[in-house]
Design a protein around this motif. Structure first.
Motif, PDB file in Angstrom:
ATOM      1  N   VAL A   1     -21.119  10.029  -7.702  1.00 24.63           N
ATOM      2  CA  VAL A   1     -21.873  10.790  -8.708  1.00 24.63           C
ATOM      3  C   VAL A   1     -23.170  10.066  -9.063  1.00 24.63           C
ATOM      4  N   ASN A   2     -23.098   8.753  -9.243  1.00 22.47           N
ATOM      5  CA  ASN A   2     -24.303   7.990  -9.571  1.00 22.47           C
ATOM      6  C   ASN A   2     -25.303   7.995  -8.421  1.00 22.47           C
ATOM      7  N   ALA A   3     -24.815   7.902  -7.194  1.00 16.78           N
ATOM      8  CA  ALA A   3     -25.715   7.935  -6.041  1.00 16.78           C
ATOM      9  C   ALA A   3     -26.369   9.309  -5.911  1.00 16.78           C
ATOM     10  N   TYR A   4     -25.625  10.355  -6.232  1.00 15.06           N
ATOM     11  CA  TYR A   4     -26.156  11.722  -6.139  1.00 15.06           C
ATOM     12  C   TYR A   4     -27.281  11.947  -7.154  1.00 15.06           C
ATOM     13  N   PHE A   5     -27.056  11.525  -8.387  1.00 10.96           N
ATOM     14  CA  PHE A   5     -28.052  11.789  -9.428  1.00 10.96           C
ATOM     15  C   PHE A   5     -29.162  10.738  -9.477  1.00 10.96           C
ATOM     16  N   PHE A   6     -28.811   9.481  -9.209  1.00 10.90           N
ATOM     17  CA  PHE A   6     -29.747   8.397  -9.505  1.00 10.90           C
ATOM     18  C   PHE A   6     -30.080   7.527  -8.296  1.00 10.90           C
TER      19      PHE A   6
ATOM     20  N   LYS B   1     -28.441  21.135  -9.557  1.00 10.55           N
ATOM     21  CA  LYS B   1     -28.309  19.698  -9.796  1.00 10.55           C
ATOM     22  C   LYS B   1     -28.622  19.363 -11.252  1.00 10.55           C
ATOM     23  N   ASP B   2     -29.733  19.891 -11.765  1.00  8.69           N
ATOM     24  CA  ASP B   2     -30.099  19.637 -13.162  1.00  8.69           C
ATOM     25  C   ASP B   2     -29.087  20.252 -14.123  1.00  8.69           C
ATOM     26  N   GLU B   3     -28.608  21.445 -13.783  1.00  6.07           N
ATOM     27  CA  GLU B   3     -27.620  22.108 -14.640  1.00  6.07           C
ATOM     28  C   GLU B   3     -26.320  21.307 -14.693  1.00  6.07           C
ATOM     29  N   TRP B   4     -25.934  20.752 -13.552  1.00  5.35           N
ATOM     30  CA  TRP B   4     -24.694  19.974 -13.524  1.00  5.35           C
ATOM     31  C   TRP B   4     -24.827  18.710 -14.361  1.00  5.35           C
ATOM     32  N   LEU B   5     -25.980  18.040 -14.263  1.00 11.87           N
ATOM     33  CA  LEU B   5     -26.183  16.834 -15.066  1.00 11.87           C
ATOM     34  C   LEU B   5     -26.100  17.159 -16.553  1.00 11.87           C
ATOM     35  N   ASP B   6     -26.692  18.278 -16.956  1.00 11.42           N
ATOM     36  CA  ASP B   6     -26.605  18.681 -18.365  1.00 11.42           C
ATOM     37  C   ASP B   6     -25.157  18.915 -18.784  1.00 11.42           C
ATOM     38  N   GLU B   7     -24.375  19.528 -17.908  1.00 11.55           N
ATOM     39  CA  GLU B   7     -22.959  19.747 -18.212  1.00 11.55           C
ATOM     40  C   GLU B   7     -22.229  18.420 -18.395  1.00 11.55           C
ATOM     41  N   LEU B   8     -22.511  17.462 -17.521  1.00 11.98           N
ATOM     42  CA  LEU B   8     -21.850  16.158 -17.615  1.00 11.98           C
ATOM     43  C   LEU B   8     -22.259  15.416 -18.886  1.00 11.98           C
ATOM     44  N   LEU B   9     -23.529  15.525 -19.243  1.00  9.51           N
ATOM     45  CA  LEU B   9     -24.008  14.820 -20.434  1.00  9.51           C
ATOM     46  C   LEU B   9     -23.381  15.370 -21.711  1.00  9.51           C
ATOM     47  N   ASN B  10     -22.973  16.631 -21.677  1.00  9.67           N
ATOM     48  CA  ASN B  10     -22.430  17.263 -22.884  1.00  9.67           C
ATOM     49  C   ASN B  10     -20.912  17.416 -22.844  1.00  9.67           C
ATOM     50  N   LEU B  11     -20.269  16.741 -21.914  1.00  6.45           N
ATOM     51  CA  LEU B  11     -18.813  16.814 -21.829  1.00  6.45           C
ATOM     52  C   LEU B  11     -18.164  16.209 -23.066  1.00  6.45           C
ATOM     53  N   ASP B  12     -17.068  16.817 -23.502  1.00  5.57           N
ATOM     54  CA  ASP B  12     -16.290  16.221 -24.591  1.00  5.57           C
ATOM     55  C   ASP B  12     -14.790  16.398 -24.381  1.00  5.57           C
ATOM     56  N   GLN B  13     -14.398  16.982 -23.246  1.00  3.56           N
ATOM     57  CA  GLN B  13     -12.980  17.224 -22.978  1.00  3.56           C
ATOM     58  C   GLN B  13     -12.439  16.142 -22.054  1.00  3.56           C
ATOM     59  N   SER B  14     -11.374  15.477 -22.482  1.00  7.00           N
ATOM     60  CA  SER B  14     -10.807  14.378 -21.706  1.00  7.00           C
ATOM     61  C   SER B  14      -9.736  14.893 -20.749  1.00  7.00           C
ATOM     62  N   ASP B  15      -9.396  14.056 -19.773  1.00  2.26           N
ATOM     63  CA  ASP B  15      -8.372  14.391 -18.782  1.00  2.26           C
ATOM     64  C   ASP B  15      -7.869  13.085 -18.188  1.00  2.26           C
ATOM     65  N   ASN B  16      -6.635  13.101 -17.721  1.00  2.00           N
ATOM     66  CA  ASN B  16      -6.091  11.890 -17.106  1.00  2.00           C
ATOM     67  C   ASN B  16      -6.835  11.511 -15.835  1.00  2.00           C
TER      68      ASN B  16
ATOM     69  N   ALA C   1     -11.374  13.229 -11.366  1.00  2.00           N
ATOM     70  CA  ALA C   1     -11.644  14.316 -10.421  1.00  2.00           C
ATOM     71  C   ALA C   1     -11.579  15.671 -11.121  1.00  2.00           C
ATOM     72  N   ASN C   2     -10.595  15.860 -11.992  1.00  2.00           N
ATOM     73  CA  ASN C   2     -10.477  17.124 -12.729  1.00  2.00           C
ATOM     74  C   ASN C   2     -11.678  17.339 -13.646  1.00  2.00           C
ATOM     75  N   ILE C   3     -12.127  16.273 -14.288  1.00  2.00           N
ATOM     76  CA  ILE C   3     -13.278  16.377 -15.190  1.00  2.00           C
ATOM     77  C   ILE C   3     -14.516  16.820 -14.423  1.00  2.00           C
ATOM     78  N   LEU C   4     -14.746  16.206 -13.267  1.00  2.00           N
ATOM     79  CA  LEU C   4     -15.924  16.550 -12.467  1.00  2.00           C
ATOM     80  C   LEU C   4     -15.853  17.992 -11.975  1.00  2.00           C
ATOM     81  N   GLU C   5     -14.679  18.411 -11.533  1.00  2.00           N
ATOM     82  CA  GLU C   5     -14.542  19.784 -11.031  1.00  2.00           C
ATOM     83  C   GLU C   5     -14.661  20.809 -12.152  1.00  2.00           C
ATOM     84  N   GLN C   6     -14.130  20.485 -13.332  1.00  2.00           N
ATOM     85  CA  GLN C   6     -14.272  21.391 -14.475  1.00  2.00           C
ATOM     86  C   GLN C   6     -15.732  21.518 -14.897  1.00  2.00           C
ATOM     87  N   SER C   7     -16.489  20.441 -14.757  1.00  2.00           N
ATOM     88  CA  SER C   7     -17.898  20.475 -15.166  1.00  2.00           C
ATOM     89  C   SER C   7     -18.739  21.358 -14.254  1.00  2.00           C
TER      90      SER C   7
END
Length: 467
Positions: free
Chosen positions: A274-279, A304-319, A322-328
């Motif tokens: 994820v870091n290599a993809y965005f940064f 790409k920009d929309e996905w980064l915004d989704e990740l920055l505003n995440l507040d739902q946790s998961d064990n 991978a699930n967090i990234l796919e939900q985003s």
């Protein structure tokens, strides 16, 4: 008349006195309750090779408690103020009466440029969960050594004497507190009450402040900027070689994602990708590079920009991260198991999205519960399911060849060679023909329509097989 006035006056005085006594009683009850709230005081002392920790917990009501000791704690002991040893039954503490609970342990210090502890506080639970109360923490360390202690916030009090350096903080017990010891000369800057910046070089604070206001208001973080230290990205702690913006936001995003998952140690590959993809940070593993290339080809442009915004505003946790990234990715209308499959299996799985369009045969919904995928922006259908629903037969003649029969028609497929043969005469090679997703072959929908004796129409809401 005079008697009436005196009587009324006495009644008013009685009411006022009664109200005063009631308010005084209520105030004393509140004070009493406040005095009885559990308090935690921690005393840290730095020695040559360890950090000694003593935790005093007072005003715990008579009850049964669970105390979880820190992961790296050595020589952990629990005693009560009257001398009894506690926690004899694993980590259960049963108090028959109010006593001071005294926890003692050591945290080992290595002879390194940097020592850090991210989860060094004991956790105390009652029947309602983690006890949340301010934690007063004091730390004494030798003043003659060239090293300093830092956390994510500035100390409320500090003083350097002839032989010792004294620091004091107040934290909340429900938070993980990064505690860092660094050798050398560093300046400390408080960016807010949750983020501390420590740097060995002159530095501009504006890039940090700009990024903290973009989806990271709740992040608890200590930044260490030093050209000499190896870069490090952990929850609550980042070591950077410079104040370049992409490295700052990469560290913040890593910290945020780690704070949302319990699977921290197993999340390294996904975080690196994820870091290599965005940064455009470096990747070391071949699988990581494959994942990155596949991700770049599939999530492009505004997505790409929309996905980064989704990740920055995440507040739902998961064990699982991978699930967090796919939900985003769902708000972008991208349905995929890409991260789950690559995290759980050694074999690389290319990026794909689940095609949400309905599969129909001659305009009628099919009974089978299967769906196509979107791979490299093209529609693909599961090969075996397509063969079955259209009445053809499939034979695997060997490890390299698949043979499909439809009456007198014969279709040979060689997945590893991107080759197919129609009726033993028409040889074709097409790299987009087949894709293997989790050991399941999918065929390009457009090519399938050209190869087989039926057509496939791909619409906005459905994919119809005309037979």
């Amino acid at each position: 008349m005079r008697l009436i006035v005196m009587t009324a006056f006495m009644i008013i005085v009685s009411i006022v006195l009664g109200a005063y006594q009631w308010l005084d009683y209520q105030s004393s009850q509140v004070d009493h309750q406040q005095q009885q709230q559990p308090t935690i005081n921690i005393e840290l002392k730095e020695n040559e090779s360890q950090l000694s920790v003593q935790v005093l917990i007072e005003h715990l009501p008579s009850d049964t408690y669970t105390i979880n000791q820190p992961e790296h704690a050595k020589h952990f002991t629990c005693n009560l103020s009257e001398g009894q040893v506690c926690l004899e039954d694993e980590n259960q503490l049963k108090l028959e009466q109010k006593q001071v609970v005294i926890l003692s342990y050591h945290l080992p210090l290595q002879n390194e440029e940097i020592n850090y502890f991210l989860s060094w506080l004991p956790e105390v639970y009652d029947k309602d969960g983690l006890i949340k109360t301010p934690v007063k923490t004091t730390l004494t360390s030798p003043s003659g050594v060239n090293s300093h202690w830092f956390t994510h916030q500035q100390p409320t009090f500090s003083e350097t004497l002839d032989h010792i350096r004294y620091q004091e903080w107040t934290f909340q017990s429900d938070t993980d507190i990064p505690l860092v010891n660094i050798k050398g000369q560093y300046d400390s800057y408080s960016l807010n009450d949750r983020v501390n910046l420590v740097s060995s070089i002159p530095i501009k604070l504006q890039p940090f402040n700009d990024l903290l206001n973009r989806g990271f208001q709740d992040v608890r973080q200590i930044f260490i900027v030093s050209p000499k230290l190896d870069p490090l990205k952990l929850e609550s702690l980042s070591v950077l070689n410079s104040s370049e913006k992409r490295h700052i936001v990469s560290s913040l995003l890593t910290s945020k994602l780690l704070s949302l998952t319990d699977e921290k140690e197993e999340s390294g590959l996904l975080l690196d990708v994820v870091n290599a993809y965005f940064f455009t940070t470096d990747l070391q593993t071949s699988k990581g590079k494959q994942m990155l290339e596949s991700l770049r080809q599939s999530v492009t442009g505004n997505k790409k920009d929309e996905w980064l915004d989704e990740l920055l505003n995440l507040d739902q946790s998961d064990n699982h991260l991978a699930n967090i990234l796919e939900q985003s990715l769902l708000p972008l209308d991208i349905h995929t198991n890409f991260f789950t499959l690559n995290h759980s299996k050694e074999k690389f799985t290319p990026f794909y999205g689940m095609d949400q369009r309905i599969i129909t045969l001659n305009q009628k919904p099919v009974d089978q519960e299967w769906q196509g995928i979107i791979y490299e922006k093209q529609s693909y259908l599961p090969l075996e399911s397509l063969i079955e629903i259209t009445g053809m037969t499939l034979t695997k003649t060997n490890d390299e060849e698949l043979l499909v029969h439809d009456g007198t028609n014969r279709f040979r497929f060689y997945p590893e060679r991107d080759l197919y043969i129609i009726n033993e005469a028409n040889y074709q090679i097409d790299e987009q023909l087949l894709v293997d997703i989790n050991n399941k072959l999918y065929i390009n929908t457009s090519l399938a329509s050209q190869i087989f004796p039926f057509s496939i129409d791909v619409g906005q809401n459905n994919i119809n097989i005309n037979q």
